[in-house]
Design a protein around this motif. Structure first.
Motif, short mmCIF file in Angstrom:
data_model
loop_
_atom_site.label_atom_id
_atom_site.label_comp_id
_atom_site.label_asym_id
_atom_site.label_seq_id
_atom_site.Cartn_x
_atom_site.Cartn_y
_atom_site.Cartn_z
N VAL A 109 0.87 -1.17 0.00
CA VAL A 109 0.00 0.00 0.00
C VAL A 109 0.91 1.22 0.00
O VAL A 109 1.70 1.42 0.93
N LEU A 110 0.82 2.04 -1.05
CA LEU A 110 1.69 3.21 -1.20
C LEU A 110 0.87 4.47 -1.40
O LEU A 110 -0.11 4.45 -2.14
N PHE A 111 1.28 5.55 -0.78
CA PHE A 111 0.70 6.86 -1.02
C PHE A 111 1.79 7.90 -0.84
O PHE A 111 2.73 7.72 -0.06
N ASN A 112 1.70 8.98 -1.64
CA ASN A 112 2.72 10.05 -1.60
C ASN A 112 4.13 9.47 -1.68
O ASN A 112 5.02 9.84 -0.92
N SER A 113 4.31 8.56 -2.65
CA SER A 113 5.58 7.85 -2.75
C SER A 113 6.25 8.11 -4.10
O SER A 113 5.57 8.27 -5.12
#
Length: 329
Positions: free
Chosen positions: A299-303
């Motif tokens: 789960v990735l965000f702002n990456s």
């Protein structure tokens, strides 16, 4: 056009250990590609690239992606400032040339035809909240620039220089920078272009300020991701064959590169995925994923994930009762 791309991009490390920041992709294209497309669309036909750190990768990209443009490369072997970088082009640009200078890590939204058609030299400017971080322009009542200074402690104006310059009197700019170099006139131990422009103004050259609509300085991760989202919003298109998307939920805007394979994922909004990436069982939003990268169960965000990276997550099978708190980080 002169495009300086010799900077080390220290604020974007670790990504800039292996590639120049101007080649980091946003909305499916390297930053430098957006800049070149804008200039070519508006009639600029000759280019000088000032390269240095990882300069061979800049040359390789430009030669491959833009093989037909007229171009030259100048090497800045020691990083002594943007003014010094421009000064190095003096031997490859014909006398009395009119020059555009566009920083290689900045995407600018401006009326290009109007800017290029100005009768005088001009600097792109935009109002900012904290001008102490930028070069700053001061104006007279007629709208002409009377003073420019780099990162002033006490700014007298909130109009920042955005990295876009039209110089009609390029010979005088070179003489001005040359004067600073010969007399070792530095700011923060560098020969700033701002100081060269100030010397040029003092020599009587008329310089206008030209307000730009938007300005995306892509030298930091947060701004790079914001720029990615803004440019994707203008595209509003999934760039991929549907056969490479299996059992996925897509929340536009996104960009998916060639031959990327994505299965059992939720992707978007504001995601750029590079060519030949493989992503399985993952959730990704507000991120940039590089070419040939493999992601599984994450789960990735702002990456910001570079090329040829491999990330494996973990799966849990849980049977949790009431009033339970778990931290699975």
């Amino acid at each position: 056009a002169i495009i300086p791309v010799a900077g080390a991009g220290t604020k974007l490390r670790p990504h800039t250990y292996t590639q120049p920041k101007s080649l980091i992709p946003v909305a499916g294209k390297p930053i430098l590609g957006f800049i070149l497309d804008q200039l070519l669309e508006n009639g600029i036909k000759e280019f000088v690239f000032v390269i240095g750190y990882l300069g061979e990768k800049i040359k390789e990209y430009v030669d491959e992606a833009y093989p037909s443009i007229k171009k030259k490369y100048v090497v800045q072997e020691t990083r002594e400032g943007l003014g010094h970088a421009i000064w190095l082009t003096k031997d490859v640009i014909p006398k009395k040339s009119e020059v555009m200078i566009v920083l290689g890590d900045t995407i600018i939204d401006v009326d290009w035809k109007k800017f290029i058609g100005l009768k005088t030299s001009a600097l792109g400017v935009k109002k900012v909240n904290d001008p102490r971080k930028f070069g700053v322009a001061e104006f007279d009542n007629a709208g002409n620039i009377i003073h420019v200074v780099e990162k002033p402690t006490i700014p007298k104006s909130n109009m920042a220089l955005v990295g876009l310059y039209k110089i009609k009197e390029f010979d005088i700019l070179i003489k001005s920078i040359d004067y600073n170099i010969k007399n070792n006139i530095r700011s923060k131990n560098e020969f700033y272009l701002t100081d060269g422009l100030q010397e040029m103004i003092q020599r009587g050259v008329k310089v206008e300020g030209f307000k730009v609509d938007n300005w995306y300085d892509c030298g930091q991760k947060e701004i790079l991701l914001k720029t990615n989202a803004l440019l994707l919003g203008k595209k509003k298109k999934v760039a991929s064959s549907k056969k490479n998307l299996q059992n996925c939920i897509i929340i536009e805007p996104i960009y998916i590169g060639k031959n990327a394979v994505i299965k059992n994922c939720i992707i978007g909004p504001n995601v750029t995925i590079g060519d030949d990436a493989s992503i399985y069982d993952s959730i990704i939003r507000d991120s940039i994923i590089g070419n040939y990268t493999k992601l599984n169960d994450v789960v990735l965000f702002n990456s910001l994930i570079g090329s040829d990276s491999v990330i494996w997550g973990s799966s849990q099978s849980l049977n949790i009762g009431d009033n339970t708190e778990l931290d699975l980080r």
